[in-house]
Design a protein around this motif. Structure first.
Motif, PDB file in Angstrom:
ATOM      1  N   ASN A   1       9.755  18.095  -0.737  1.00 31.42           N
ATOM      2  CA  ASN A   1       9.144  17.836  -2.037  1.00 31.42           C
ATOM      3  C   ASN A   1       7.692  17.415  -1.871  1.00 31.42           C
ATOM      4  O   ASN A   1       7.387  16.533  -1.053  1.00 31.42           O
ATOM      5  CB  ASN A   1       9.921  16.749  -2.770  1.00 31.42           C
ATOM      6  CG  ASN A   1       9.199  16.281  -4.024  1.00 31.42           C
ATOM      7  OD1 ASN A   1       8.488  15.280  -4.009  1.00 31.42           O
ATOM      8  ND2 ASN A   1       9.357  17.032  -5.099  1.00 31.42           N
TER       9      ASN A   1
ATOM     10  N   THR B   1      17.631  11.354   1.574  1.00 25.83           N
ATOM     11  CA  THR B   1      16.214  11.682   1.566  1.00 25.83           C
ATOM     12  C   THR B   1      15.459  10.708   2.469  1.00 25.83           C
ATOM     13  O   THR B   1      15.927   9.594   2.743  1.00 25.83           O
ATOM     14  CB  THR B   1      15.602  11.606   0.155  1.00 25.83           C
ATOM     15  OG1 THR B   1      15.740  10.271  -0.345  1.00 25.83           O
ATOM     16  CG2 THR B   1      16.265  12.578  -0.799  1.00 25.83           C
TER      17      THR B   1
ATOM     18  N   GLY C   1      14.572  16.015   2.306  1.00 28.82           N
ATOM     19  CA  GLY C   1      15.937  15.593   2.024  1.00 28.82           C
ATOM     20  C   GLY C   1      16.967  16.650   2.332  1.00 28.82           C
ATOM     21  O   GLY C   1      16.642  17.795   2.661  1.00 28.82           O
TER      22      GLY C   1
ATOM     23  N   SER D   1      11.030   5.679   4.491  1.00 26.29           N
ATOM     24  CA  SER D   1      12.077   5.068   3.664  1.00 26.29           C
ATOM     25  C   SER D   1      13.188   6.072   3.415  1.00 26.29           C
ATOM     26  O   SER D   1      12.921   7.238   3.140  1.00 26.29           O
ATOM     27  CB  SER D   1      11.497   4.597   2.335  1.00 26.29           C
ATOM     28  OG  SER D   1      10.525   3.600   2.526  1.00 26.29           O
ATOM     29  N   THR D   2      14.422   5.595   3.498  1.00 30.41           N
ATOM     30  CA  THR D   2      15.573   6.486   3.351  1.00 30.41           C
ATOM     31  C   THR D   2      16.422   6.104   2.140  1.00 30.41           C
ATOM     32  O   THR D   2      16.413   4.965   1.691  1.00 30.41           O
ATOM     33  CB  THR D   2      16.447   6.467   4.609  1.00 30.41           C
ATOM     34  OG1 THR D   2      16.881   5.118   4.853  1.00 30.41           O
ATOM     35  CG2 THR D   2      15.676   6.979   5.812  1.00 30.41           C
ATOM     36  N   ASN D   3      17.148   7.105   1.666  1.00 33.45           N
ATOM     37  CA  ASN D   3      18.047   6.904   0.542  1.00 33.45           C
ATOM     38  C   ASN D   3      19.273   7.778   0.775  1.00 33.45           C
ATOM     39  O   ASN D   3      19.138   8.916   1.240  1.00 33.45           O
ATOM     40  CB  ASN D   3      17.369   7.303  -0.768  1.00 33.45           C
ATOM     41  CG  ASN D   3      18.271   7.099  -1.962  1.00 33.45           C
ATOM     42  OD1 ASN D   3      18.830   6.026  -2.154  1.00 33.45           O
ATOM     43  ND2 ASN D   3      18.436   8.138  -2.777  1.00 33.45           N
TER      44      ASN D   3
ATOM     45  N   GLN E   1       5.896  14.728   0.571  1.00 30.09           N
ATOM     46  CA  GLN E   1       6.093  13.323   0.215  1.00 30.09           C
ATOM     47  C   GLN E   1       7.506  12.869   0.546  1.00 30.09           C
ATOM     48  O   GLN E   1       7.732  11.711   0.880  1.00 30.09           O
ATOM     49  CB  GLN E   1       5.805  13.128  -1.274  1.00 30.09           C
ATOM     50  CG  GLN E   1       4.349  13.344  -1.635  1.00 30.09           C
ATOM     51  CD  GLN E   1       4.131  13.408  -3.125  1.00 30.09           C
ATOM     52  OE1 GLN E   1       4.833  14.135  -3.820  1.00 30.09           O
ATOM     53  NE2 GLN E   1       3.168  12.671  -3.625  1.00 30.09           N
ATOM     54  N   ARG E   2       8.424  13.813   0.461  1.00 26.48           N
ATOM     55  CA  ARG E   2       9.811  13.473   0.711  1.00 26.48           C
ATOM     56  C   ARG E   2      10.548  14.692   1.227  1.00 26.48           C
ATOM     57  O   ARG E   2      10.359  15.800   0.736  1.00 26.48           O
ATOM     58  CB  ARG E   2      10.484  12.976  -0.575  1.00 26.48           C
ATOM     59  CG  ARG E   2      11.892  12.451  -0.397  1.00 26.48           C
ATOM     60  CD  ARG E   2      12.442  11.881  -1.698  1.00 26.48           C
ATOM     61  NE  ARG E   2      12.601  12.896  -2.717  1.00 26.48           N
ATOM     62  CZ  ARG E   2      11.867  12.945  -3.825  1.00 26.48           C
ATOM     63  NH1 ARG E   2      10.940  12.039  -4.057  1.00 26.48           N
ATOM     64  NH2 ARG E   2      12.072  13.903  -4.710  1.00 26.48           N
TER      65      ARG E   2
ATOM     66  N   THR F   1      11.219   9.515   3.022  1.00 20.94           N
ATOM     67  CA  THR F   1       9.856   9.683   2.563  1.00 20.94           C
ATOM     68  C   THR F   1       8.896   9.818   3.744  1.00 20.94           C
ATOM     69  O   THR F   1       9.277   9.613   4.902  1.00 20.94           O
ATOM     70  CB  THR F   1       9.415   8.485   1.707  1.00 20.94           C
ATOM     71  OG1 THR F   1       9.309   7.331   2.561  1.00 20.94           O
ATOM     72  CG2 THR F   1      10.405   8.216   0.586  1.00 20.94           C
TER      73      THR F   1
END
Length: 115
Positions: A98, A50, A35, A56-58, A32-33, A52
């Motif tokens: 993850n 991270t 990182g 999508s990034t963080n 799911q993710r 997804t």
């Protein structure tokens, strides 16, 4: 069981760049993710970036604008492009995958930034 293997670490001068790679033995599409985390001597492990399954990034505030995380599903690989490196970026960098309650970790790769 998915195994993750990091590569691309090394010694670089401040202001330089490195690209880390994380190769998965299985499909990262099941994650799911994905990182990157890092652990400096005497400090707890911290999140760096991270991404997804949807892309999508963080990013941690300390690396925003300098680091870019990306994924190449066809190669089961996640990358971390690190630019404008600073001495405080020195750490062991770990890849993480993850999937719900499951977390997978690589062995880590050392990044050292000299001033």
């Amino acid at each position: 069981q998915v195994q993750l293997e990091e590569s691309g670490g090394g010694l670089v001068q401040a202001g330089g760049s490195l690209r880390l790679s994380c190769a998965a033995s299985g499909s990262i599409f099941s994650m799911q993710r994905m990182g990157w985390y890092r652990e400096a001597p005497g400090k707890p492990r911290e999140l760096v970036a991270t991404i997804t399954i949807g892309g999508s990034t963080n990013y941690a505030n300390s690396v925003k604008g300098r680091f870019t995380i990306s994924r190449e599903d066809a190669k089961n690989t996640v990358y971390l492009q690190m630019n404008s490196l600073k001495p405080e970026d020195t750490a062991v960098y770990y890849c993480n995958g993850n999937r719900g309650l499951l977390n997978y970790w690589g062995q880590g790769t050392q990044v050292t930034v000299s001033s």
